[in-house]
Design an enzyme around this catalytic site. Structure first.
Site, PDB file in Angstrom:
ATOM      1  N   HIS A   1      28.415 101.563  59.154  1.00  0.00           N
ATOM      2  CA  HIS A   1      27.243 101.697  58.428  1.00  0.00           C
ATOM      3  C   HIS A   1      26.331 100.569  58.099  1.00  0.00           C
ATOM      4  O   HIS A   1      26.486  99.573  58.701  1.00  0.00           O
ATOM      5  CB  HIS A   1      28.198 102.356  57.138  1.00  0.00           C
ATOM      6  CG  HIS A   1      28.430 101.573  55.979  1.00  0.00           C
ATOM      7  ND1 HIS A   1      29.528 100.712  56.430  1.00  0.00           N
ATOM      8  CD2 HIS A   1      28.047 100.869  54.973  1.00  0.00           C
ATOM      9  CE1 HIS A   1      29.768  99.728  55.427  1.00  0.00           C
ATOM     10  NE2 HIS A   1      28.927 100.174  54.595  1.00  0.00           N
TER      11      HIS A   1
ATOM     12  N   HIS B   1      24.978  99.162  55.715  1.00  0.00           N
ATOM     13  CA  HIS B   1      24.928  98.006  54.525  1.00  0.00           C
ATOM     14  C   HIS B   1      24.718  96.821  54.905  1.00  0.00           C
ATOM     15  O   HIS B   1      25.375  96.472  56.052  1.00  0.00           O
ATOM     16  CB  HIS B   1      25.911  98.395  53.525  1.00  0.00           C
ATOM     17  CG  HIS B   1      25.931  99.652  52.488  1.00  0.00           C
ATOM     18  ND1 HIS B   1      26.802 100.248  51.656  1.00  0.00           N
ATOM     19  CD2 HIS B   1      24.499 100.173  52.232  1.00  0.00           C
ATOM     20  CE1 HIS B   1      26.019 101.128  51.328  1.00  0.00           C
ATOM     21  NE2 HIS B   1      24.803 101.319  51.233  1.00  0.00           N
TER      22      HIS B   1
ATOM     23  N   ASP C   1      25.767  93.986  54.251  1.00  0.00           N
ATOM     24  CA  ASP C   1      27.038  93.165  54.481  1.00  0.00           C
ATOM     25  C   ASP C   1      27.852  93.454  55.747  1.00  0.00           C
ATOM     26  O   ASP C   1      28.923  92.774  56.062  1.00  0.00           O
ATOM     27  CB  ASP C   1      28.074  93.046  52.991  1.00  0.00           C
ATOM     28  CG  ASP C   1      28.551  94.280  52.697  1.00  0.00           C
ATOM     29  OD1 ASP C   1      27.494  95.301  52.852  1.00  0.00           O
ATOM     30  OD2 ASP C   1      29.591  94.605  52.522  1.00  0.00           O
ATOM     31  N   HIS C   2      27.156  94.473  56.373  1.00  0.00           N
ATOM     32  CA  HIS C   2      28.024  94.929  57.738  1.00  0.00           C
ATOM     33  C   HIS C   2      26.867  94.730  58.928  1.00  0.00           C
ATOM     34  O   HIS C   2      27.390  94.974  59.767  1.00  0.00           O
ATOM     35  CB  HIS C   2      28.240  96.356  57.749  1.00  0.00           C
ATOM     36  CG  HIS C   2      29.354  96.669  56.374  1.00  0.00           C
ATOM     37  ND1 HIS C   2      30.767  96.827  56.683  1.00  0.00           N
ATOM     38  CD2 HIS C   2      29.507  96.297  55.113  1.00  0.00           C
ATOM     39  CE1 HIS C   2      31.600  97.105  55.815  1.00  0.00           C
ATOM     40  NE2 HIS C   2      30.837  96.790  54.563  1.00  0.00           N
TER      41      HIS C   2
END
Lengths: 324, 324
Positions: free
Chosen positions: B62, B64, B66-67
């Site tokens: 996904h 976000h 932090d990804h």
């Protein structure tokens, strides 16, 4: 004034050096300023004394990824920590577009205002109570700047003899004058702080340069500067082998310039990842130092991540213990 | 099959845990696949056996930060290393826009083709010689996926009795059939590999889930799976205090699901940075393990950065020595 290298590798990180970022504080880590923000700068901060909550402004020398890819993470982490204080971001306009795209496409938002200030604007100048900052255009593959940090609001010394000669005895007025405030006396006289105080030393002046193949461009800015932080991506032989395209400086080039400019302190950084940092391995970072020392007789340092330097009021520069 | 955690912290990095990324290889580090790419994933790779030169595909659960915030640096560093092999990027469409903005606004370019594949497309499926990969929609603040890696091209076993009964003696044809190739005999007969070989075991199946507050969504996918890697951002009490907005799972929730689904191995990851990793400090990561163990009786692991796991052909899962 203190500054700490959060990254000293050119282009890509290595196991011991991150890509470019430098933390600078007028009196330690509160408040502080960031110059460049390569990927994982927020990770480096976790191992330093600097917190993104006390960060006052970010200065970006140029748009290359190893100088800006840490911005989305640093800014959104500050937001997750609940930062509300506005933050100035002094950078080329593309940096704003990059951040906007990162935020828009990651379902993020910032909990604070990010004030985008164009570092390439004609006559750019930024200041707060501690520093006046100007920018010097450099020569690189993209527009690039050196930032010149000049200390502001230096301590005033009271001209006590003059005060007494004018019948103004020690009292609260002396304190106000020393803080730079003009004072109205009970008898109606207005005393101007500038008339009764002097500033007994010159301001500290530090230059943090971005990527640049022409150190001479800094000749004027270096007048009255005590420290130049400048890239030295290669030794001269490697620079010649690589060719002119990357538009970086060799250690020799920067050292020759620093000698010419009579700079008392030179700190080299932004080393190609080919240079090994340990005592073994070739090519080695020590070759960069050796080359610079053949041409420069001032105080020379090679940046290492987490090395902190203190520039004293008497203009001496010390490297403090490594905190990383 | 092996997989290595390159990050196991939710939202922001800590000193011991980076944000999310997981490396997965069918037989070690060549080739390998990356699931999610938080900031500084390229830095973590420098401390692992995986090189961006042997990376075959990136899967993003996904959007976000932090990804995904490690993507610009990882991709441009691969480019600086001279990568030419095309790279598949399986991700939501916004990720492509983020990367494009990063490249355009940083004077970068890629030396290889980046093939953007929409992970949210109806009926998404990806495969190469080693794996077939499907996606399961999860429940999070933004569209999010679990990726199901199912082994392909398992070793065939020759049905020697059947071959001999049909007058086909041992020879080069046997080798071809075992490799899954159909064979034309000198006498004109066509032998189909599927008729003379069998596959003596079921394929290994591993699920790597993104952020998700409803583990039950994985019930169907978990049939026949040996390992589920799933977030457990909080303990149940913290999850209740935080409220439903973040749409994450507690350790208890995931453990209950894994028990219900009769999963033999559960690996929890994506821990809130509030949980301390050492032997001291509260809240502690051990609380997450204790909570999960109250509800799940299979083999439980809590991810740590650089921990490598091996899933054997007999479906046993081992944690190997930490290489970080």
């Amino acid at each position: 004034m203190e500054f700490t290298f959060l990254g000293s590798s050119a282009g890509t990180p290595t196991r011991s050096r991150n890509v470019t970022a430098l933390a600078l504080g007028p009196r330690g880590p509160k408040p502080w300023y960031l110059v460049d923000c390569g990927e994982a700068t927020q990770h480096q901060l976790l191992r330093s004394r600097y917190s993104v909550m006390q960060l006052k402004a970010i200065f970006i020398t140029h748009i290359h990824g190893d100088h800006i890819f840490g911005l989305p993470g640093l800014l959104t982490s500050a937001s997750m920590l609940g930062r509300e204080e506005p933050l100035d971001l002094i950078a080329p306009p593309q940096v704003g577009r990059f951040i906007q795209a990162a935020i828009e496409n990651s379902d993020s938002s910032l909990s604070f205002s990010l004030n985008l200030i164009n570092s390439e604007a004609e006559g750019f100048q930024w200041q707060d109570e501690y520093f006046s900052v100007t920018a010097v255009p450099l020569s690189h593959r993209v527009p690039c700047r050196a930032f010149v940090f000049t200390e502001r609001n230096l301590e005033r010394q009271l001209q006590q003899d003059k005060l007494r000669a004018n019948g103004i005895e020690a009292g609260p007025e002396w304190g106000d004058l020393q803080k730079g405030k003009d004072v109205q006396l009970a008898d109606g006289r207005l005393l101007k702080a500038d008339d009764y105080t002097c500033i007994p030393r010159a301001p500290r002046k530090l230059i943090v340069a971005g990527d640049n193949d022409t150190p001479d461009l800094l000749a004027d800015a270096c007048q009255g500067a005590q420290v130049l932080v400048h890239e030295a991506t290669y030794t001269q032989d490697v620079a010649e082998r690589v060719g002119p395209w990357p538009q970086h400086s060799s250690a020799e080039q920067v050292a020759r310039f620093a000698r010419q400019a009579q700079l008392p302190n030179l700190v080299l950084t932004h080393f190609s990842s080919r240079y090994q940092s340990g005592t073994e391995g070739t090519p080695n970072i020590n070759q960069l130092a050796a080359e610079a020392l053949r041409h420069y007789k001032g105080q020379l340092f090679l940046a290492r991540d987490f090395d902190t330097y203190r520039l004293e009021k008497d203009f001496t520069l010390h490297r403090l213990e490594n905190s990383g």
